[in-house]
Design a protein around this motif. Structure first.
Motif, PDB file in Angstrom:
ATOM      1  N   ILE A  78      14.704 -34.380  -3.925  1.00  0.00           N
ATOM      2  CA  ILE A  78      15.079 -34.726  -5.299  1.00  0.00           C
ATOM      3  C   ILE A  78      14.529 -36.097  -5.669  1.00  0.00           C
ATOM      4  O   ILE A  78      14.043 -36.313  -6.792  1.00  0.00           O
ATOM      5  N   GLU A 121      17.460 -35.288 -18.485  1.00  0.00           N
ATOM      6  CA  GLU A 121      16.935 -35.024 -17.145  1.00  0.00           C
ATOM      7  C   GLU A 121      17.723 -35.758 -16.074  1.00  0.00           C
ATOM      8  O   GLU A 121      17.877 -35.266 -14.952  1.00  0.00           O
ATOM      9  N   PRO A 179      15.631 -28.805 -20.178  1.00  0.00           N
ATOM     10  CA  PRO A 179      15.236 -29.214 -18.828  1.00  0.00           C
ATOM     11  C   PRO A 179      15.957 -28.384 -17.774  1.00  0.00           C
ATOM     12  O   PRO A 179      17.151 -28.103 -17.897  1.00  0.00           O
ATOM     13  N   LEU A 233      10.734 -29.313 -11.163  1.00  0.00           N
ATOM     14  CA  LEU A 233      11.397 -29.781 -12.379  1.00  0.00           C
ATOM     15  C   LEU A 233      10.580 -29.404 -13.604  1.00  0.00           C
ATOM     16  O   LEU A 233       9.408 -29.773 -13.718  1.00  0.00           O
ATOM     17  N   LYS A 234      11.210 -28.651 -14.504  1.00  0.00           N
ATOM     18  CA  LYS A 234      10.666 -28.411 -15.837  1.00  0.00           C
ATOM     19  C   LYS A 234      11.473 -29.286 -16.781  1.00  0.00           C
ATOM     20  O   LYS A 234      12.617 -28.990 -17.094  1.00  0.00           O
ATOM     21  N   ALA A 235      10.896 -30.399 -17.183  1.00  0.00           N
ATOM     22  CA  ALA A 235      11.611 -31.326 -18.051  1.00  0.00           C
ATOM     23  C   ALA A 235      11.702 -30.760 -19.466  1.00  0.00           C
ATOM     24  O   ALA A 235      11.113 -29.717 -19.785  1.00  0.00           O
ATOM     25  N   ARG A 274       9.606 -23.223 -11.539  1.00  0.00           N
ATOM     26  CA  ARG A 274      10.902 -23.001 -10.884  1.00  0.00           C
ATOM     27  C   ARG A 274      10.908 -21.797  -9.951  1.00  0.00           C
ATOM     28  O   ARG A 274      11.454 -21.857  -8.837  1.00  0.00           O
ATOM     29  N   GLN A 298      19.509 -23.044  -9.839  1.00  0.00           N
ATOM     30  CA  GLN A 298      18.904 -23.715 -10.989  1.00  0.00           C
ATOM     31  C   GLN A 298      19.958 -24.558 -11.698  1.00  0.00           C
ATOM     32  O   GLN A 298      21.078 -24.101 -11.940  1.00  0.00           O
ATOM     33  N   TYR A 323       8.596 -37.695 -11.844  1.00  0.00           N
ATOM     34  CA  TYR A 323       8.938 -37.536 -13.260  1.00  0.00           C
ATOM     35  C   TYR A 323       8.835 -38.870 -13.991  1.00  0.00           C
ATOM     36  O   TYR A 323       8.313 -38.945 -15.114  1.00  0.00           O
ATOM     37  N   LEU A 380      15.984 -27.554 -13.331  1.00  0.00           N
ATOM     38  CA  LEU A 380      15.569 -27.964 -11.993  1.00  0.00           C
ATOM     39  C   LEU A 380      15.854 -26.836 -11.013  1.00  0.00           C
ATOM     40  O   LEU A 380      16.934 -26.240 -11.035  1.00  0.00           O
ATOM     41  N   LEU A 387      18.978 -34.319 -12.268  1.00  0.00           N
ATOM     42  CA  LEU A 387      18.471 -35.013 -11.087  1.00  0.00           C
ATOM     43  C   LEU A 387      19.627 -35.585 -10.268  1.00  0.00           C
ATOM     44  O   LEU A 387      19.629 -35.535  -9.036  1.00  0.00           O
ATOM     45  N   LEU A 435      11.071 -35.793  -6.824  1.00  0.00           N
ATOM     46  CA  LEU A 435      11.000 -35.254  -8.184  1.00  0.00           C
ATOM     47  C   LEU A 435      11.271 -36.348  -9.211  1.00  0.00           C
ATOM     48  O   LEU A 435      10.565 -36.475 -10.212  1.00  0.00           O
TER      49      LEU A 435
END
Length: 475
Positions: free
Chosen positions: A222, A445, A419, A192-194, A181, A437, A229, A421, A449, A225
């Motif tokens: 997006i 998620e 999660p 993206l950190k899921a 991030r 963020q 994902y 983003l 998104l 991403l």
């Protein structure tokens, strides 16, 4: 079209390839040419896959033969140098691993290939992925394409710089406290950190501390991403933390039922925040409200009481030391200063270690309570825009803080596995990207998104790509 291919997103490229409007060979070559043109000034790429063009030719043949193709067919991607790539250097940012070539792909790389993606290159990291900037003794320092005097962040700074500069449309990164991030925010891309475990860490090093490491995508849109994902997520039968099937998603969108409710927060709880960053979050809150989302100021008492970064460091230093000592034994002269700082950190007592674990459980409980009222949180990604290289401290609103403060806005969501983003939504007075963020409940998620897509549509940002014409590089 060929001169513009390197700034098309992956979704567009995949569509152009499927409809035979462009060849995978053209796409890969355009990105290889872009690397050749701009990377000498940025130092984001540490190895180029010599199989990329052959893979592109095979992808072209598949399209021409009418074969069924995957969602990323013919699309090149880059990979952070902490993630194993079969037959391609994975040196972990250290001369200790110089020349290391894995025999097998990490799960994430294998899944990208199965979707039709083509490995293009490996990107630079700090040694062992353990710092907020990207610099090491093996391949040197990576620079920010928006301003060479600023850092692209760490530990995925090479990845973020490469994507921002058009060297790849998408890439694979890792995150233990900030590393997806923060670099995304510093370079104006998206990351993206899921939910922890959603995407398997198999084939990524280091794994310690396992409870906090994540792997995830970076991109410039997006929808890229979301697409990436969908390719990466789901159990692989090897990572014991990766157990939730992709179809299990507790997220919500604005379609049907009540409107989404989002709380936005700058202070208190995250410490000192640069006024331009704070303003960007507030502007994003107002913009999100204009799309029909209920947005209101919020507070989260637990993060005002407990510093997540301090807890993470107490655990992280103790759990990484054995792994780091094992691989550096006999190579002490090749250790860079940031890994040495891990060794120099005093050991955490067992009492303090257990107390830190319990405090993290309290933070999880606090967020669980927050998400009873809200579907998501909107907050800063980093407290300041991209900072100068080797900064040891910042002055924010007259307050001097350690450079480690850069992680105070991301660490709470790492230790809890939530999660999160990162996406750009503003620009500093000196032309640097400023990110915001979005955080949702565990396994939701789809909510962030969706919200990210709404913000993308109303973003005030117009200078989407850094001006690299000023660099002393080949056109």
């Amino acid at each position: 079209m060929s001169t513009e291919l390197f700034y098309q997103d992956a979704t567009t490229l995949a569509q152009l390839i499927r409809t035979k409007e462009v060849s995978p060979v053209e796409v890969v070559q355009a990105h290889l040419d872009r690397i050749s043109a701009v990377d000498p000034a940025l130092n984001a790429v540490v190895a180029i896959a010599d199989t990329a063009l052959a893979a592109a030719k095979a992808a072209e043949a598949a399209v021409l033969n009418g074969e069924d193709v995957g969602p990323l067919h013919g699309v090149p991607f880059t990979v952070k140098d902490a993630i194993d790539t079969a037959g391609l250097l994975t040196q972990r940012g250290s001369p200790i691993f110089k020349g290391r070539v894995p025999d097998t792909d990490a799960t994430t790389v294998a899944r990208m290939k199965q979707a039709g993606g083509i490995v293009l290159a490996k990107t630079n990291i700090p040694e062992f992925s353990f710092w907020i900037e990207t610099d090491n003794l093996l391949s040197g320092r990576t620079l920010n394409p928006w301003n060479l005097d600023r850092t692209p962040g760490g530990s995925s700074g090479g990845e973020s710089a490469a994507i921002a500069a058009g060297m790849a449309p998408i890439g694979l990164s890792t995150d233990v406290a900030i590393s997806i991030r923060g670099p995304a925010a510093h370079t104006g891309v998206m990351g993206l950190k899921a939910t922890h475990g959603r995407i398997p860490m198999t084939g990524v090093w280091p794994r310690e501390p396992r409870r906090f490491w994540h792997v995830g995508p970076m991109a410039r849109t997006i929808r890229d991403l979301a697409l990436t994902y969908s390719v990466l997520a789901g159990p692989d039968g090897a990572d014991g933390y990766s157990t939730s099937p992709l179809g299990l998603d507790s997220g919500r969108t604005n379609t049907g039922g009540r409107a989404l409710r989002v709380g936005w927060l700058v202070e208190p709880g995250f410490g000192a925040i640069d006024p331009e960053v704070a303003e960007t979050v507030q502007v994003a809150a107002e913009a999100l409200k204009s799309t029909g989302v209920i947005v209101e100021p919020a507070r989260i008492p637990i993060i005002e009481e407990v510093n997540a970064l301090e807890l993470l460091w107490k655990i992280q230093a103790m759990e990484t030391k054995p792994a780091f000592r094992k691989v550096t034994a006999g190579h002490e002269d090749k250790i860079f200063k940031h890994v040495q700082a891990v060794f120099d950190t005093p050991d955490t007592s067992i009492e303090d270690f257990v107390a830190a674990e319990q405090q993290i459980e309290r933070i999880r409980d606090g967020f669980s309570q927050y998400f009873q009222r809200y579907d998501a949180l909107l907050c800063p990604v980093t407290p300041v825009p991209a900072h100068g290289h080797d900064a040891s401290e910042f002055v924010i609103g007259g307050e001097t803080v350690s450079s480690l403060h850069i992680m105070d806005t991301t660490a709470p969501f790492s230790v809890t596995g939530l999660p999160a983003l990162s996406m750009r939504f503003g620009t500093s007075y000196d032309g640097l990207p400023i990110g915001v963020q979005l955080v949702s409940p565990w396994l939701a998620e789809s909510t962030i998104l969706h919200l990210g897509s709404l913000l993308e549509q109303v973003s005030p940002v117009r200078d989407l790509h850094p001006d690299l014409s000023r660099l002393a590089v080949r056109a």
